[in-house]
Enzyme design. Structure first.
Site, short mmCIF file in Angstrom:
data_model
loop_
_atom_site.label_atom_id
_atom_site.label_comp_id
_atom_site.label_asym_id
_atom_site.label_seq_id
_atom_site.Cartn_x
_atom_site.Cartn_y
_atom_site.Cartn_z
N HIS A 168 0.82 -1.11 0.50
CA HIS A 168 -0.06 0.18 -0.29
C HIS A 168 0.78 1.45 0.00
O HIS A 168 1.72 1.52 0.48
CB HIS A 168 -1.32 -0.03 1.30
N ASP A 171 -0.19 4.26 1.35
CA ASP A 171 0.09 5.61 2.37
C ASP A 171 0.46 5.16 3.52
O ASP A 171 0.75 3.92 4.14
CB ASP A 171 -2.00 5.18 2.54
N ASP A 201 5.99 -0.10 6.79
CA ASP A 201 4.91 -0.17 6.56
C ASP A 201 4.13 1.15 5.79
O ASP A 201 4.18 1.75 5.99
CB ASP A 201 4.59 -0.07 7.92
N GLU A 212 -5.26 1.94 2.45
CA GLU A 212 -5.01 0.67 3.54
C GLU A 212 -4.68 1.20 4.73
O GLU A 212 -5.64 0.48 5.52
CB GLU A 212 -4.02 -0.80 3.07
N GLU A 213 -4.99 2.37 5.23
CA GLU A 213 -5.07 2.20 6.74
C GLU A 213 -5.86 3.37 7.28
O GLU A 213 -5.74 3.61 8.62
CB GLU A 213 -3.70 3.19 7.06
N ASP A 229 0.54 -10.29 0.11
CA ASP A 229 0.45 -8.97 0.76
C ASP A 229 1.43 -8.77 1.78
O ASP A 229 1.70 -9.72 2.36
CB ASP A 229 -1.61 -8.44 1.57
N HIS A 272 4.29 1.84 12.80
CA HIS A 272 3.09 2.39 13.74
C HIS A 272 3.63 3.03 14.71
O HIS A 272 2.90 4.45 15.42
CB HIS A 272 2.16 1.54 13.97
ZN LIG Z 1 0.22 -1.63 6.04
#
Ligand SMILES: [Zn+2]
Length: 491
Positions: A127, A129, A162, A196-197, A222, A464
């Site tokens: 992804h 984002d 991520d 995705e987030e 993924d 994150h």
């Molecule tokens: Zn992710």
């Protein structure tokens, strides 16, 4: 006398039973072998990728602030546009080889058409984002989160792991293959979700597009699992390939009661009722069971465990509850073995001296593959029986999907590729987070989740969080992994 005789005979029988049980337990423990999740597999020759150059490109990709906010109206969509045109100019061979479409505004769907239309395609995902920086922690970053600095062989910044590390590695791999004239036999789709987030509507739209074209992939990969330098059981490196993810579902609990002035409250207000309902639901946890992909991970790791541990795991028919309670000694371990219940948001009266007519709570569930929205709802309804509350799912709630198989040629190829990239044994697992990959389950059961990076537990914590980073060595590893995966599976 007779009683004594009977008792004696009973004791003898019990003794035999215990001895027999002990013999079974010991025998099973001694002969216990971890299930074989790996098999000798022919892989295509590796394609070398310049790790330094790939890392510099990742650093550049981190600079685009594709931040998914809770309120999408705050998103800077020009940053997605800039990232996408940068991909086009940075990876010319890849873009010459593949067709490119945009769905749902900013999600990318690439098609690298294979020479054999009869072979089922593969889908690779990453992804675009990233999650925002928590303002209170902005000062805790060693290097600024959106400058993409490379210091001592490490790329720093939001999205390094991520999931821009994977996005850039994927394009590096395709570029390296396309530049040397590789042509896939099966069609390769690359899907890069834009949100995705924030719910993953982009990936859902991409999956719907592929479905409308009758695409039935043999394999989808993924993010979701990755290789760790030390696993919690054996302390050895391990490559976790998630075969399933827990479903995300939020329950709204609403209590109603007459409003009025708080100076003369009735015996029971909407807040009382709501509090009781939350307490009853949260005090009735789902049972911890030793089965499913979380249990598979523990079984797979047990190959290297001590004799005593193998004795216990080899007899899970007897020790299942014990293993489950041991594994559940940490919240992360427990999350692998059951559906979790987390009350998160509360709302009552808008003013301190007004009784609410309506009080609501949101409870966030992560549903284990053995449960469903229906079974969770049934349990919650039973818990709140007799209370004046209504229960409804928020529209984003979803059901879990059955785990992907671990006995197919695609699984064994993926396991061998993961092993060759990380030098760690590949084991199946369950991811507690949601991924875009779940949208692809409308096309196939074979959705796997794995990032081809070998990282330390402290690097894992930065996802994150603060100081997200990835080593240059891992960027090279990831890039070469994707090139070899495509050459092996689609070559
Ligand atoms: Zn992710």
């Amino acid at each position: 006398m007779l009683i004594l005789k009977v008792a004696k005979r009973g004791l003898a029988a019990l003794g035999f039973l215990v001895l027999g049980l002990l013999a079974v337990v010991v025998a099973r423990g001694l002969t216990w072998k971890a299930p074989a999740y790996e098999r000798p597999t022919q892989l295509a020759a590796p394609t070398p990728v310049d790790g330094e150059r790939a890392a510099q490109r990742l650093a550049r990709a981190i600079g685009f602030q594709t931040v998914s906010n809770q309120d999408e109206r705050l998103n800077r969509w020009d940053q997605w546009d800039a990232l996408q045109s940068w991909l086009q100019t940075t990876y010319p061979a890849a873009h010459a080889a593949m067709g490119r479409e945009i769905v749902a505004g900013h999600t990318l769907v690439y098609t690298w058409t294979g020479s054999d239309a009869g072979m089922p395609p593969i889908v690779l995902m990453a992804h675009q984002d990233v999650v925002p920086i928590v303002p209170e922690t902005a000062g805790d970053w060693t290097h600024p989160p959106f400058e993409g600095r490379i210091v001592d062989g490490v790329v720093w910044g939001r999205g390094a792991l991520d999931d821009k590390g994977s996005l850039v590695s994927l394009f590096e791999g395709v570029e390296a293959l396309a530049a040397k004239g590789f042509r896939p036999r099966r069609t390769v789709y690359i899907v890069c979700g834009h949100d995705e987030e924030a719910g993953g509507r982009g990936a859902a739209a991409a999956a719907a597009l592929l479905k409308s074209r009758g695409v039935r992939p043999a394999f989808v990969l993924d993010e979701g699992g990755l290789a760790l330098t030390e696993d919690p059981i054996t302390g050895q490196p391990i490559a976790f390939i998630a075969t399933a993810e827990k479903a995300y579902a939020t329950l709204k609990v609403e209590a109603r009661a007459p409003g009025g002035h708080s100076s003369a409250p009735p015996g029971e207000t909407a807040v009382h009722i709501l509090a009781r309902a939350i307490d009853r639901i949260a005090s009735d946890p789902f049972p911890l069971l030793f089965d499913g992909p979380g249990a598979e991970t523990i079984r797979a790791l047990s190959g290297k465990a001590s004799l005593l541990q193998r004795m216990v795991i080899g007899n899970d028919w007897l020790f299942g509850p014990l293993i489950a309670s041991q594994a559940a000694s940490t919240p992360t371990g427990a999350a692998l073995l059951h559906t979790t219940i987390a009350p998160t948001m509360l709302e009552g009266s808008p003013k301190e001296n007004v009784l609410p007519e309506r009080a609501t709570a949101l409870i966030n569930y992560r549903i284990h593959p053995r449960d469903s929205r229906a079974s969770v709802m049934e349990r919650a309804r039973r818990d709140v029986k007799g209370l004046n509350v209504t229960l409804t799912w928020l529209p984003t709630a979803s059901d879990p999907h059955p785990p992907a198989p671990t006995d197919t040629p695609q699984w064994f190829q993926l396991a061998a590729l993961a092993r060759s990239a990380t030098n760690a044994p590949a084991v199946p697992g369950l991811t507690s987070g949601a991924t875009d990959g779940r949208s692809m389950t409308i096309l196939t059961d074979s959705v796997y989740r794995f990032l081809p990076f070998l990282i330390t537990p402290s690097e894992l914590e930065t996802i994150h969080g603060v100081n997200e980073r990835i080593s240059v060595a891992n960027v090279k590893r990831g890039s070469e992994f994707y090139a070899r995966l495509i050459a092996t599976m689609a070559g």
